[in-house]
Design an enzyme around this catalytic site. Structure first.
Site, PDB file in Angstrom:
ATOM      1  N   ASN A 482      54.056  40.906  44.508  1.00 32.30           N
ATOM      2  CA  ASN A 482      52.930  41.834  44.568  1.00 32.30           C
ATOM      3  C   ASN A 482      51.969  41.386  45.662  1.00 32.30           C
ATOM      4  OD1 ASN A 482      50.706  43.465  44.185  1.00 32.30           O
ATOM      5  ND2 ASN A 482      50.795  43.375  41.958  1.00 32.30           N
ATOM      6  N   ASP A 483      52.097  42.030  46.828  1.00 25.73           N
ATOM      7  CA  ASP A 483      51.269  41.640  47.969  1.00 25.73           C
ATOM      8  C   ASP A 483      49.780  41.844  47.713  1.00 25.73           C
ATOM      9  OD1 ASP A 483      53.237  40.745  49.691  1.00 25.73           O
ATOM     10  OD2 ASP A 483      53.660  42.736  50.480  1.00 25.73           O
ATOM     11  N   CYS A 484      49.460  42.569  46.664  1.00 25.51           N
ATOM     12  CA  CYS A 484      48.047  42.875  46.386  1.00 25.51           C
ATOM     13  C   CYS A 484      47.409  41.941  45.360  1.00 25.51           C
ATOM     14  CB  CYS A 484      47.916  44.321  45.929  1.00 25.51           C
ATOM     15  SG  CYS A 484      48.408  45.500  47.195  1.00 25.51           S
ATOM     16  N   GLN A 499      45.985  40.120  52.704  1.00 23.32           N
ATOM     17  CA  GLN A 499      47.238  39.378  52.774  1.00 23.32           C
ATOM     18  C   GLN A 499      47.204  38.214  53.763  1.00 23.32           C
ATOM     19  OE1 GLN A 499      47.634  43.073  52.509  1.00 23.32           O
ATOM     20  NE2 GLN A 499      47.652  42.394  50.390  1.00 23.32           N
TER      21      GLN A 499
END
Length: 811
Positions: A482-484, A499
């Site tokens: 989950n890049d968030c 990021q």
């Protein structure tokens, strides 16, 4: 509400109105040249890299949203229109768009003139071909004027949208016969140009946008088309376009077919010019000659159809469920191939500028297409591994044109290395090609610093044990899957990247998801070690995997479900102790897929918690409750409104992990229920709500906390495609490649009587008939190969290139 229908026999989706809830697109191209085309002929095309080699212009945040593309204007005695409805938007007497495998056919009819434009990119060809057929369907003679139109992008799509002071001065074209050449910047450092041709003499042309449109007109009302006369403009700076003008006299019932080619050419430095400022057209003329006649187009289309039929024949299911059949046999594997080609770079939701090929993304995409084109999968693995560093970390993205790491995004996503093990193992299982492990692969594309691919996998594996946090769980780095979820960003600065910004040192925040992923992919690394005779290394790795299982249960289980992470302060995320974000989908899926908690019953508790807390009628949301405000210690995940994207949206990418996890504990009815809830073909009847294409997966569907629950976004380019294909074909239907053959282990709804799968594997074709007389979900009672009973659940590799009959009885 539907806006079209599936034509399974022709492998097409047929759209019957141009006014779909959102532009419904298709992808053209399979190798180096690619295009996006919508049901109203919008979109753009490029050579290899949507940022650095964009041929045609596309404007982001368009009004209307689908404005700009490859258009053919019809001027009929003062009335003018476009067969795809856009951009003129005149009422049509008939409209149809057929999106097929690698081609799109759009037909429009108005006042007795029917126009069909068929677009595709031939195999091994760097250009788009359009076969345009104009027919007089009236009972009187028609004199029709046809105007083609494309607008050139000045190659670098980012610079094209920003550097006006230069770009409005450098546009250059050249004309010869019926071909318009776009040669902007060719006089200096570029070795490439593009061209737009038609296969007959033209009656005029335009190459300057302002002259064609009129300065204050839009694409819906070009002054040239309105007058019915070209201006024969030659672009000098400003905005180059290409437009052919053709006069067509048609008797009643007569039709005429024209072939247009929009192509890309590279010339060696020593072959750039014919004369001073005259480009060398030899290669372009050869490309044009290949499609001088409509029959050549038809032959190339037949070749493209054969190509796709061959790819899709690798895995086919016969079942009474037509929706399941069309997903497994046609649209899901087709989408997997598109995501292989594009990663997440170029769509109607991705500009093609900001993202290259993802390290994590591309490895996951491998899982869905490796059975179709193993040779290109092998190449992709080497490309991905070449962007890894010698400490096991990796660039998060790389650019497809250069194949070098994207320094703008950089490294530090600590799940990335593990996906290389997953992708490589999938390739080896599919092909039996262990030699790839001995390939010499550079670190960071530095040929002076290289090692075998196996050594890369070893560095990937040990990157986790070498980067553990206070609880013995893996450090999350900039983010995991989950890049968030940005636990080391702590950003209060508008516009700062969640990021790529680390405002604190990331040596505390830990990921339970990465722990689950480590246990999930670790056994493949162990098995590869054993196959290489490395028993000591295998045993050491097994001990580390077992230790991570124990650590996950000790510090990563919250009593009824798996925690998501620990933040920078050592506080739990995804816990009963949290006021918001108490439970997340990702660790429930990945940890159970890895077998963590299965024997103790804790896995079943976790999946029951998913049903109780995350389930909705449109799919499983990412977490609950949603975050109601911005939490600086969590980052981007809390920046979204509740119900959207990572803040409690239905992230379709990780719903398959729950399907696979349910299959792991034997709950076949539940696994298929989760599958059918988000599969596009099952959502076709609610297309007015869903909005995105009913033939391909979207990245997300708005969650129950959103204003428009059930509305999808970000279609086509998503790991959802590959993971759903893995979930349905391997976990539910139960035919899974393994190192020594095909493992048979279905987990299906109890009511199913059976089904038949045709699976091509290592050169042999296995026709696998599965029957379920006792109506169970899981368990193989009997397995026979060509009439001989097999002990165990693995169909061995026969290796004779023939078709073999397999019978499986569940019980």
């Amino acid at each position: 509400m539907k806006f079209g229908h599936f034509d399974d026999a022709r492998k097409e989706y047929v759209i019957t109105t141009p006014q779909t809830p959102y532009p419904w697109i298709n992808y053209l191209g399979n190798e180096n040249f690619f295009g996006l085309i919508s049901n109203t002929s919008g979109g753009y095309c490029f050579y290899r890299d949507a940022r650095m080699r964009r041929l045609t212009r596309y404007r982001y945040n368009n009004i209307p949203v689908d404005n700009g593309g490859r258009y053919f204007y019809v001027h009929d005695e003062g009335d003018f229109w476009t067969p795809g409805w856009m951009p003129v938007k005149r009422d049509l007497d008939f409209y149809e768009c057929r999106h097929g495998l690698g081609y799109t056919s759009i037909t429009g009819e108005r006042n007795g003139v029917r126009v069909n434009q068929l677009a595709f990119i031939p195999l091994n060809y760097n250009g788009e071909v359009y076969k345009v057929t104009v027919k007089n369907t009236s009972d009187k003679k028609k004199s029709v004027k046809l105007f083609s139109f494309v607008e050139f992008c000045l190659w670098n799509a980012q610079d094209d949208m920003t550097n006006f002071q230069r770009n409005l001065s450098i546009g250059e074209v050249e004309l010869k016969d019926s071909v318009i050449y776009h040669k902007t910047e060719y006089r200096e450092r570029r070795d490439h140009y593009s061209f737009f041709s038609v296969n007959r003499a033209i009656d005029g042309f335009d190459t300057d946008r302002e002259s064609f449109l009129g300065l204050y007109n839009g694409l819906d009302n070009p002054q040239v088309v309105a007058k019915g006369e070209p201006s024969n403009s030659v672009a000098s700076g400003w905005s180059p376009i290409a437009s052919h003008h053709l006069k067509l006299d048609l008797a009643p019932g007569e039709e005429q077919t024209l072939v247009f080619v929009l192509g890309y050419v590279e010339n060696p430095q020593e072959e750039k010019w014919e004369a001073l400022d005259v480009i060398n057209k030899t290669r372009a003329e050869a490309m044009i000659a290949k499609f001088a006649e409509p029959a050549q187009v038809d032959a190339s289309l037949a070749e493209l159809a054969a190509y796709w039929n061959n790819l899709l024949s690798k895995y086919m299911i016969e079942t009474g469920d037509e929706k399941l059949g069309r997903m497994v046999n046609i649209w899901n594997p087709y989408q997997c191939m598109v995501t292989f080609n594009m990663s997440r770079s170029a769509s109607y939701f991705e500009s093609g500028i900001g993202r290259g090929m993802g390290f994590r993304d591309s490895n996951q995409d491998l899982l869905g297409f490796v059975h179709q084109i193993p040779g290109r999968a092998r190449e992709r693995i080497i490309d991905i591994a070449s962007t890894q560093f010698d400490d096991g970390s990796a660039y998060h993205q790389y650019q497809p044109l250069t194949k070098r790491g994207n320094t703008e995004v950089g490294i530090g996503f600590n799940d990335d290395p593990l996906w290389l093990i997953s992708g490589t193992a999938a390739y080896v299982k599919e092909t039996g090609d262990f030699s790839i492990l001995d390939e010499d692969v550079p670190f960071d594309n530095d040929t002076n610093n290289s090692a075998t691919l196996f050594e890369h996998l070893k560095r990937s594996f040990y990157h986790v044990p070498n980067n553990l946090g206070p609880h013995g769980l893996p450090l999350i780095g900039r983010a995991d899957w989950n890049d968030c979820l940005n636990l080391n960003c702590f950003s209060n600065t508008p516009g700062e990247s969640f990021q790529t910004t680390e405002n604190i040192e990331g040596k505390v925040a830990e990921s339970v998801f990465i722990a689950g992923l480590f246990v999930f992919v670790g056994p493949d690394y162990v098995e590869i070690c054993r196959r290489r005779g490395l028993e000591k290394e295998a045993a050491e790795a097994e001990a580390l995997i077992q230790g991570m299982k124990e650590t996950t249960m000790k510090h990563g289980f919250d009593g009824d479900w798996f925690l998501r992470a620990y933040d920078h302060f050592g506080d739990k995320i995804g816990s009963k102790e949290c006021a918001e974000g108490q439970i997340f989908i990702e660790p429930q899926g990945m940890c159970v897929m890895a077998g963590i908690g299965v024997e103790s019953g804790d896995a079943e508790k976790a999946l029951d918690s998913v049903i109780e807390k995350l389930e909705t009628k449109h799919g499983i949301v990412l977490q609950q409750p949603p975050y109601s405000k911005y939490y600086i210690n969590l980052g981007e995940i809390s920046s979204y409104p509740p119900g959207y994207k990572e803040n409690a949206g239905i992230f379709c990418h990780n719903n398959p992990w729950i399907m696979i996890a349910e299959a792991e504990i034997g709950r076949g009815d539940r696994a298929f229920e989760v599958y059918s809830r988000i599969a596009p073909a099952y959502r076709e009847d609610i297309s007015d709500l869903h909005r995105m294409e009913p033939y391909v997966y979207s990245q997300m569907i708005a969650g129950r906390d959103a204003v428009r629950h059930g509305e999808a976004k970000n279609s086509w380019l998503t790991g959802t495609a590959s993971w759903n294909f893995v979930a349905i074909t391997q976990a539910i239907l139960g035919i899974k490649p393994d190192f020594d053959g095909l493992k048979v282990d279905p987990c299906i709804p109890k009511a199913w009587d059976g089904y038949t799968i045709t699976r091509v594997f290592r050169g042999d074709t296995y026709r696998i008939k599965i029957t379920n007389p006792n109506h169970v979900s899981k368990g193989v009672a009997k397995l026979t190969l060509d009439g001989q009973e097999i002990t165990g659940q693995v169909i061995p590799v026969v290796g004779d290139g023939k078709t073999h009959e397999v019978e499986v009885v569940l019980g």
